[in-house]
Design an enzyme around this catalytic site. Sequence first.
Site, PDB file in Angstrom:
ATOM      1  N   LYS A 216       1.143  -1.595   0.345  1.00 56.06           N
ATOM      2  CA  LYS A 216       0.155  -0.145  -0.221  1.00 56.06           C
ATOM      3  C   LYS A 216       0.887   1.426  -0.081  1.00 56.06           C
ATOM      4  O   LYS A 216       2.407   1.335   0.514  1.00 56.06           O
ATOM      5  CB  LYS A 216      -1.043  -0.412   1.145  1.00 56.06           C
ATOM      6  CG  LYS A 216      -1.876  -0.934   1.302  1.00 56.06           C
ATOM      7  CD  LYS A 216      -3.255  -0.748   0.730  1.00 56.06           C
ATOM      8  CE  LYS A 216      -4.654  -1.308   0.183  1.00 56.06           C
ATOM      9  NZ  LYS A 216      -4.887  -2.322   1.574  1.00 56.06           N
ATOM     10  N   ARG A 252      -3.965 -10.164   3.268  1.00 54.20           N
ATOM     11  CA  ARG A 252      -5.031  -9.903   2.746  1.00 54.20           C
ATOM     12  C   ARG A 252      -2.923  -9.233   2.005  1.00 54.20           C
ATOM     13  O   ARG A 252      -2.798  -8.233   1.337  1.00 54.20           O
ATOM     14  CB  ARG A 252      -5.645  -9.513   2.252  1.00 54.20           C
ATOM     15  CG  ARG A 252      -5.846  -9.479   0.508  1.00 54.20           C
ATOM     16  CD  ARG A 252      -7.038  -8.385  -0.046  1.00 54.20           C
ATOM     17  NE  ARG A 252      -7.207  -8.557  -1.231  1.00 54.20           N
ATOM     18  CZ  ARG A 252      -7.148  -7.636  -2.127  1.00 54.20           C
ATOM     19  NH1 ARG A 252      -6.029  -6.684  -1.761  1.00 54.20           N
ATOM     20  NH2 ARG A 252      -7.042  -7.645  -2.992  1.00 54.20           N
TER      21      ARG A 252
HETATM   22  N1  HH2 Z   1      -7.033  -3.425  -0.995  1.00 57.59           N
HETATM   23  C1  HH2 Z   1      -7.387  -3.738  -1.862  1.00 57.59           C
HETATM   24  C2  HH2 Z   1      -7.927  -4.589  -2.413  1.00 57.59           C
HETATM   25  N2  HH2 Z   1      -9.604  -5.282  -1.923  1.00 57.59           N
HETATM   26  N3  HH2 Z   1      -9.588  -6.427  -0.103  1.00 57.59           N
HETATM   27  C3  HH2 Z   1     -10.249  -6.221   1.474  1.00 57.59           C
HETATM   28  N4  HH2 Z   1     -10.767  -6.768   2.313  1.00 57.59           N
HETATM   29  N5  HH2 Z   1      -8.877  -5.645   1.861  1.00 57.59           N
HETATM   30  C4  HH2 Z   1      -7.899  -4.527   1.695  1.00 57.59           C
HETATM   31  O1  HH2 Z   1      -7.098  -3.781   2.195  1.00 57.59           O
HETATM   32  C5  HH2 Z   1      -8.186  -4.495   0.137  1.00 57.59           C
HETATM   33  C6  HH2 Z   1      -9.167  -5.330  -0.485  1.00 57.59           C
HETATM   34  C7  HH2 Z   1      -6.812  -2.727  -2.783  1.00 57.59           C
HETATM   35  O2  HH2 Z   1      -5.300  -3.371  -3.229  1.00 57.59           O
HETATM   36  P1  HH2 Z   1      -5.609  -4.310  -4.894  1.00 57.59           P
HETATM   37  O3  HH2 Z   1      -5.878  -5.289  -4.494  1.00 57.59           O
HETATM   38  O4  HH2 Z   1      -3.517  -5.281  -4.420  1.00 57.59           O
HETATM   39  O5  HH2 Z   1      -4.915  -3.543  -5.704  1.00 57.59           O
HETATM   40  P2  HH2 Z   1      -6.781  -1.929  -6.648  1.00 57.59           P
HETATM   41  O6  HH2 Z   1      -7.612  -2.299  -5.761  1.00 57.59           O
HETATM   42  O7  HH2 Z   1      -5.962  -1.149  -7.084  1.00 57.59           O
HETATM   43  O8  HH2 Z   1      -6.431  -4.319  -7.455  1.00 57.59           O
END
Ligand code: HH2
Length: 271
Positions: A216, A252
């Site tokens: 993040k 995660r």
């Molecule tokens: N963060 C992201 C997406 N989904 N779900 C949960 N439960 N908790 C989180 O902190 C969370 C999540 C954002 O990260 P990422 O999937 O790596 O990126 P993007 O949303 O750009 O696909």
Amino acid sequence: MLQPLTTFLPRSSVMGIVNVTPDSFSDGGVHLDPELAAAAARRMVAHGAAIVDIGGESTRPGAEPVSLDEELRRVLPAIERLEGVPVSIDTAKAEVARRALELGAAFVNDVTALRGDPELAGVVADADAFLCLMHMQGEPRTMQRDPHYDDVAAEVAAFLEERLEVAVAAGVAEERICLDPGIGFGKTVAQNLELVRRLDVLLALGRPVLIGLSRKSMLGKLLEGAQARTGSTAASVGAAVAAFERGASIFRVHDVREHVEALAAAAAVSA
Ligand code: HH2
């Protein structure tokens, strides 16, 4: 009797992230091909992930929503190739969740905590799926503009307590639900850090806590300044261990092997 979440994903479980998107903040475009997405997911399980989280819509700050058809087109071919692998579907759309659960997914990860689609709670309840409810202030397009709280930990906990009640009232078994403070979703760096520091306020709700700190931008901002967009693997692991020590259960992450090893060591120390 239904299996409780605490036995399906016991404390220090790792959830591997597979974003089947062109625009996710750290792995966008890498897994758009379903064969590559499925191979990445299987590799994560081989490295110790307890479950993989498949997502077809980026929720990074500033991201635009995607249509139902496009989201289905991204995630279903990957999930079809993951028979035998524990799968979480990262979606706010009831139809995406329903189709993913039909293909064998066991867990629904909804960053809107059932506010995005009025049908989603019923889909989760009917399928006896596991559910993650996450806190977000605002919505991805605008959430980082000016986040404000009087007491971030208390407000996030009050929100999640209310969403937990909504989920249970819709028929989702409480033992199947976990809660997530939503690191980076409408929060400053200081607010994110305070949420990890005061995780006890969320744990008081009696449900396991899932946390997403991996790569993040707040981790990058701590080390490289305000312009940073992503955090390093080492910073992610350090933050995950700090969250583990404050009681988080499910992590995660993008870099599965590193987190599995670090959390195993941290768990051994606190055992
Ligand atoms: N963060 C992201 C997406 N989904 N779900 C949960 N439960 N908790 C989180 O902190 C969370 C999540 C954002 O990260 P990422 O999937 O790596 O990126 P993007 O949303 O750009 O696909």
